[in-house]
Structure formats: structure tokens, C-alpha cells
Design a protein around this motif. Structure first.
Motif, PDB file in Angstrom:
ATOM      1  N   GLY A 168      15.624  81.343  52.407  1.00 48.48           N
ATOM      2  CA  GLY A 168      15.381  80.424  51.301  1.00 48.48           C
ATOM      3  C   GLY A 168      14.283  80.927  50.383  1.00 48.48           C
ATOM      4  N   ILE A 179      24.292  75.543  43.811  1.00 50.08           N
ATOM      5  CA  ILE A 179      24.111  76.996  43.843  1.00 50.08           C
ATOM      6  C   ILE A 179      25.462  77.647  44.146  1.00 50.08           C
ATOM      7  N   VAL A 193      24.991  83.323  46.740  1.00 51.63           N
ATOM      8  CA  VAL A 193      24.238  83.236  47.990  1.00 51.63           C
ATOM      9  C   VAL A 193      24.717  84.309  48.973  1.00 51.63           C
ATOM     10  N   TRP A 218      20.203  73.717  48.409  1.00 52.75           N
ATOM     11  CA  TRP A 218      21.280  74.597  47.950  1.00 52.75           C
ATOM     12  C   TRP A 218      22.284  73.909  47.029  1.00 52.75           C
ATOM     13  N   PHE A 226      15.672  84.033  48.485  1.00 48.44           N
ATOM     14  CA  PHE A 226      16.678  83.752  47.474  1.00 48.44           C
ATOM     15  C   PHE A 226      16.089  83.082  46.238  1.00 48.44           C
ATOM     16  N   PHE A 227      15.332  82.030  46.428  1.00 47.40           N
ATOM     17  CA  PHE A 227      14.868  81.261  45.276  1.00 47.40           C
ATOM     18  C   PHE A 227      13.768  81.980  44.490  1.00 47.40           C
ATOM     19  N   CYS A 272      24.402  82.584  55.145  1.00 44.79           N
ATOM     20  CA  CYS A 272      23.175  83.256  55.556  1.00 44.79           C
ATOM     21  C   CYS A 272      23.393  84.102  56.808  1.00 44.79           C
ATOM     22  N   HIS A 301      11.314  71.540  46.734  1.00 49.77           N
ATOM     23  CA  HIS A 301      11.803  71.462  48.113  1.00 49.77           C
ATOM     24  C   HIS A 301      10.643  71.395  49.095  1.00 49.77           C
ATOM     25  N   TYR A 316      19.089  71.305  53.389  1.00 44.34           N
ATOM     26  CA  TYR A 316      20.277  71.811  52.709  1.00 44.34           C
ATOM     27  C   TYR A 316      20.466  71.228  51.308  1.00 44.34           C
ATOM     28  N   PHE A 322      27.767  75.078  46.382  1.00 46.91           N
ATOM     29  CA  PHE A 322      27.336  74.207  47.461  1.00 46.91           C
ATOM     30  C   PHE A 322      26.971  72.858  46.857  1.00 46.91           C
ATOM     31  N   GLY A 375      25.122  70.574  48.593  1.00 41.58           N
ATOM     32  CA  GLY A 375      23.899  70.093  49.226  1.00 41.58           C
ATOM     33  C   GLY A 375      24.186  69.181  50.405  1.00 41.58           C
ATOM     34  N   GLN A 400      31.420  72.515  50.046  1.00 42.32           N
ATOM     35  CA  GLN A 400      31.547  73.302  48.824  1.00 42.32           C
ATOM     36  C   GLN A 400      32.516  72.606  47.878  1.00 42.32           C
TER      37      GLN A 400
END
Length: 224
Positions: free
Chosen positions: A28, A72, A77, A69, A31-32, A122, A44, A66, A147, A149, A142
Motif C-alpha cells: 500500500g 483504483i 495494481v 483501493w 503503490f500510493f 498483491c 487512510h 480495503y 476495485f 473497496g 471489482q
């Protein structure tokens, strides 16, 4: 299928067991930050801190994580996870004792199965690295390639044992007593006690105490 040809499995937790880090938090952060979404990550952190302060349980914290995400792109991802995994591996973040044991077991015909509260996008590079037979994990909703969330299935605590037993039931006559298990947290007890060959990474004193009481193997790395 004869007893000699029945498959055997090594069910391993991932965060702090197979790896020295939490995939949820480590990936996380990666990625962000690398995709210029630092403000999302900051929000977050605030949300998770407030939840922790209220005494939220692990299931609530996991589902709240979650939300990070939401909206996203799944493919973005997945692509980032490949690069992240290369860096993770280069940094020596696999736990040597577990990785070595899993590879030795695979040479004996024992297939690795990841059992994790983390999510599939992931975990996929780790699955490919180890040539896993399966990945039992948290599944995310999805929609239109994004995603949402929302969590479709959370795999933490007792749910891990339920999923392991359901997986084993897919092989008629399979005996979990022939299988192996690896974990690092007291919440992994349910899975570890369901297999014949449990092994513990001594990260959580509560789990290490259970391991000593029950005579389970304790795996230690030279590198701490």
C-alpha cells in the motif's frame, strides 16, 4: 488415486511468516506513493488510526483497509505489484527459514498454498515466485475494471481454517494430517492445529507459547 500419489500441501501464512513485512501495508505504501496518490494514503492512515483508537477488531480493520483501493484500476495494481515484488525480493524481505523449507518440501512433492488476509493482485507475484498450487485469500469486489473497496470474502482468523478445510475437501480422501502449516500470529492457531506438521515463526509471544506447549516446530532465521 492411491495413498502414495495423493497430493500433500504446505499451507503458509504470508505477512510476517513467509515475508518479514505485511503485504497490505508495505505494498500500500509503495503503490500510493509511487503513483502520486499520497493524499489518499494520508486519509487512510487517519481513518485506520481512529479505528484502532476505538478498539476495532481485526476483521473491522481489515475491511476498512480495503476502502483504500476504491476506484483504483485492477490492472494498474497488478502491474505495480510485479515491480514491488522485485524490490521486495531484492531487499531480502522473504523469510529465509520458511522459503528454504517450502522449497525443500516442494522437491519432495509437497505443494505450497498461500493462506492470507491480503488480496490476490498483491499476492500474485509471490504465487508465481513459489509456483504455488493455490492462493486462499481475501477477495475484493471489482466493477468495470476497478476495485470498489468492498470485500467479497475476508480471510482472517477462523475463516482461514474453514477455507483450508474446504480446499482439502476438493481432493477426495485427502488427509490434512499429512500436510504442513506455517504461521506467525495467535490467529493462525486454527490452521496450524488442523495439519499434521505445524511450524511457527516466533514473532508473536502468544503463538510461541502455544507452540512450546504443543510441541510444534519453531523456525528461526539467522537474520532478525
Amino acid at each position: 488415486m492411491t495413498l502414495a500419489t495423493r497430493p500433500r500441501f504446505a499451507f503458509t501464512d504470508v505477512d510476517h511468516t513467509l515475508l518479514r513485512v505485511s503485504t497490505l501495508h508495505h505494498f500500500g505504501e509503495y503503490f500510493f506513493e509511487t503513483t502520486g496518490r499520497g493524499e489518499v494514503l494520508a486519509g487512510h492512515r487517519t481513518r485506520m488510526r481512529r479505528l484502532a483508537e476505538t478498539g476495532a477488531d481485526r476483521a473491522t480493520l481489515n475491511e476498512s483497509y480495503y476502502l483504500l483501493w476504491a476506484d483504483i484500476p485492477v490492472r494498474e495494481v497488478e502491474a505495480a505489484a510485479v515491480i514491488w515484488h522485485d524490490e521486495l525480493r531484492a531487499a531480502g524481505l522473504y523469510r529465509t527459514s520458511v522459503l528454504t523449507r517450502l522449497r525443500a518440501l516442494r522437491a519432495e512433492g509437497v505443494e505450497t498454498v498461500l493462506v492470507s488476509g491480503s488480496f490476490r493482485a498483491c499476492l500474485r507475484p509471490i504465487e508465481e515466485e513459489l509456483g504455488c498450487a493455490a492462493v486462499l485469500c481475501t477477495e475484493l469486489e471489482q466493477a468495470d475494471g476497478l476495485f470498489t473497496g468492498e470485500v467479497l470474502r475476508s480471510l482472517i482468523g477462523p475463516a482461514k481454517r474453514t477455507e483450508v478445510e474446504a480446499f482439502a475437501a476438493g481432493y477426495p480422501g485427502h488427509d490434512l494430517a499429512q500436510d504442513y502449516g506455517f504461521g506467525d500470529h495467535i490467529s493462525d492457531v486454527a490452521v496450524l492445529e488442523s495439519v499434521g506438521h505445524p511450524a511457527v515463526i516466533p514473532v508473536d509471544p502468544a503463538l510461541e507459547s502455544v507452540a512450546r506447549e504443543r510441541g510444534w516446530e519453531i523456525l528461526r532465521d539467522d537474520q532478525r
